[in-house]
Design an enzyme around this catalytic site. Structure first.
Site, PDB file in Angstrom:
ATOM      1  N   ASP A  10       0.878  -1.106  -0.033  1.00  0.00           N
ATOM      2  CA  ASP A  10      -0.024  -0.162   0.041  1.00  0.00           C
ATOM      3  C   ASP A  10       0.898   1.303   0.024  1.00  0.00           C
ATOM      4  OD1 ASP A  10      -2.370   1.698   0.255  1.00  0.00           O
ATOM      5  OD2 ASP A  10      -1.887   1.978   2.458  1.00  0.00           O
ATOM      6  N   SER A  11       0.359   2.343  -0.193  1.00  0.00           N
ATOM      7  CA  SER A  11       1.086   3.663  -0.104  1.00  0.00           C
ATOM      8  C   SER A  11       1.626   4.010   1.308  1.00  0.00           C
ATOM      9  CB  SER A  11       0.245   4.691  -0.766  1.00  0.00           C
ATOM     10  OG  SER A  11      -0.905   4.782   0.223  1.00  0.00           O
ATOM     11  N   CYS A  73      -4.217  -1.116  -2.125  1.00  0.00           N
ATOM     12  CA  CYS A  73      -4.477   0.530  -2.091  1.00  0.00           C
ATOM     13  C   CYS A  73      -5.375   0.707  -3.337  1.00  0.00           C
ATOM     14  CB  CYS A  73      -3.040   1.048  -2.466  1.00  0.00           C
ATOM     15  SG  CYS A  73      -3.249   2.673  -2.806  1.00  0.00           S
ATOM     16  N   GLU A 152      -4.442   8.720   9.493  1.00  0.00           N
ATOM     17  CA  GLU A 152      -2.986   8.454   9.961  1.00  0.00           C
ATOM     18  C   GLU A 152      -2.653   8.994  11.301  1.00  0.00           C
ATOM     19  OE1 GLU A 152       0.046   7.672   7.853  1.00  0.00           O
ATOM     20  OE2 GLU A 152      -0.995   6.847   6.218  1.00  0.00           O
ATOM     21  N   CYS A 184     -11.041   3.248   0.010  1.00  0.00           N
ATOM     22  CA  CYS A 184      -9.608   3.785   0.282  1.00  0.00           C
ATOM     23  C   CYS A 184      -9.322   2.784   1.531  1.00  0.00           C
ATOM     24  CB  CYS A 184      -9.607   4.995   0.738  1.00  0.00           C
ATOM     25  SG  CYS A 184      -7.982   5.454   1.144  1.00  0.00           S
ATOM     26  N   HIS A 186      -7.725   3.008   4.037  1.00  0.00           N
ATOM     27  CA  HIS A 186      -7.620   3.953   5.148  1.00  0.00           C
ATOM     28  C   HIS A 186      -8.822   4.283   5.962  1.00  0.00           C
ATOM     29  CE1 HIS A 186      -3.469   5.196   3.812  1.00  0.00           C
ATOM     30  NE2 HIS A 186      -3.278   5.692   5.193  1.00  0.00           N
TER      31      HIS A 186
HETATM   32  N1  DGL Z   1      -4.647   3.819   0.850  1.00  0.00           N
HETATM   33  C1  DGL Z   1      -4.689   4.337  -0.375  1.00  0.00           C
HETATM   34  C2  DGL Z   1      -5.980   3.877  -1.152  1.00  0.00           C
HETATM   35  O1  DGL Z   1      -6.628   2.828  -0.684  1.00  0.00           O
HETATM   36  C3  DGL Z   1      -5.222   5.789   0.012  1.00  0.00           C
HETATM   37  C4  DGL Z   1      -3.844   6.699   0.677  1.00  0.00           C
HETATM   38  C5  DGL Z   1      -3.060   7.431  -0.450  1.00  0.00           C
HETATM   39  O2  DGL Z   1      -3.709   8.303  -1.005  1.00  0.00           O
HETATM   40  O3  DGL Z   1      -1.944   7.100  -0.741  1.00  0.00           O
HETATM   41  O4  DGL Z   1      -6.428   4.525  -1.857  1.00  0.00           O
END
Ligand code: DGL
Length: 265
Positions: A10-11, A73, A152, A184, A186
């Protein structure tokens, strides 16, 4: 049987919500996780950058001889799956299709809201995937860029988060959605606040458990599940700020991460 690990990237820390479900569904599997914390967020970057970052992340995971890669992600799944599938021989599982399938299964009135990063929403990936399953559905999308830093930061239930959620989600409630996709990785952390704003009657879908089911299905079908003989050892890597990753990551994973190593490519 195949005891090679599963690679997940993931990012940042968001993909750990997917890892949590994979732990539950596949307790014998070994995980190598990479959070690209040096370059987070992906959601506001160009498709070219997101593709390049995704290829580098997959290359890093391939060093561990992974048997499958989960792109945990939504942003990278929206943009980089074709290029990853062309380049790497192992199965590549994204998070969009499993989430879309779950939403299509749960909706009563085919009125579905989707929230995600600007890059995911711009790509209309969920709309396309949901239309592919349901024919024609009403899909209302909304980018919620501030949700990533709030998650976060651990601001999960406070007043500011609630106000921001109200502002972002107003167009969706106006459209009388009956199902909302958290597009997302997150966002599951903000589920309480989101649910309060859209109302308890709206079903909230996150793709994490569906992704875990999909991975389990692929491994079962190809007879590549890990043997139950010994306790799996998981490895966590981040491209920057490893201590912060460990601290915040436990909130996403629901348990302590004892060691996070710095990944360099
Ligand atoms: N976890 C990323 C997603 O699911 C979002 C975070 C990011 O913008 O890097 O899109």
């Amino acid at each position: 049987m195949n005891n090679r690990p599963i690679g997940i990237f993931d990012s940042g820390v968001g993909g750990l919500t997917v890892v949590k479900e994979i732990f539950k569904a596949l307790p014998n599997e070994q995980i190598v996780y990479l959070g690209d914390t040096a370059r987070v967020p992906y959601g506001t970057k160009s498709p070219e950058s997101i593709k390049r970052f995704s290829i580098e992340n997959a290359e890093f995971l391939m060093q561990f001889n992974v048997k499958l890669i989960v792109v945990a992600c939504n942003t990278a799944s929206s943009i980089a799956l074709p290029v990853l599938r062309k380049r790497f021989k192992v199965p590549i599982v994204g998070v969009i299709k499993p989430g879309a399938k779950k939403a299509a299964r749960l909706t009563n009135k085919a009125r579905i809201g989707v929230i995600g990063t600007p890059a995911t929403i711009k790509r209309r990936s969920y709309k396309k995937a949901i239309d592919g399953i349901l024919g024609r559905a009403k899909v209302v999308s909304q980018a919620c860029p501030l949700f990533v830093p709030l998650a976060e930061e651990g601001w999960l239930n406070n007043r500011i988060t609630l106000d921001i959620a109200k502002k972002y989600l107003a167009p969706l409630t106006r459209e009388k959605i009956d199902t909302l996709v958290l597009g997302c990785t997150h966002y599951p952390l903000l589920k309480n606040v989101i649910s309060r704003v859209v109302g308890r009657g709206v079903r909230i879908v996150d793709s994490a458990s569906s992704v875990a089911e999909e991975v389990a299905g692929i491994l079962r079908k190809s007879n590549t599940l890990s043997a139950a003989s010994k306790r799996p050892v998981h490895r966590f890597f981040a491209t920057d700020a490893v201590e912060q990753f460990a601290r915040i990551g436990q909130r996403f994973l629901g348990k302590r991460i004892s060691r996070v190593r710095r990944a360099t490519y």
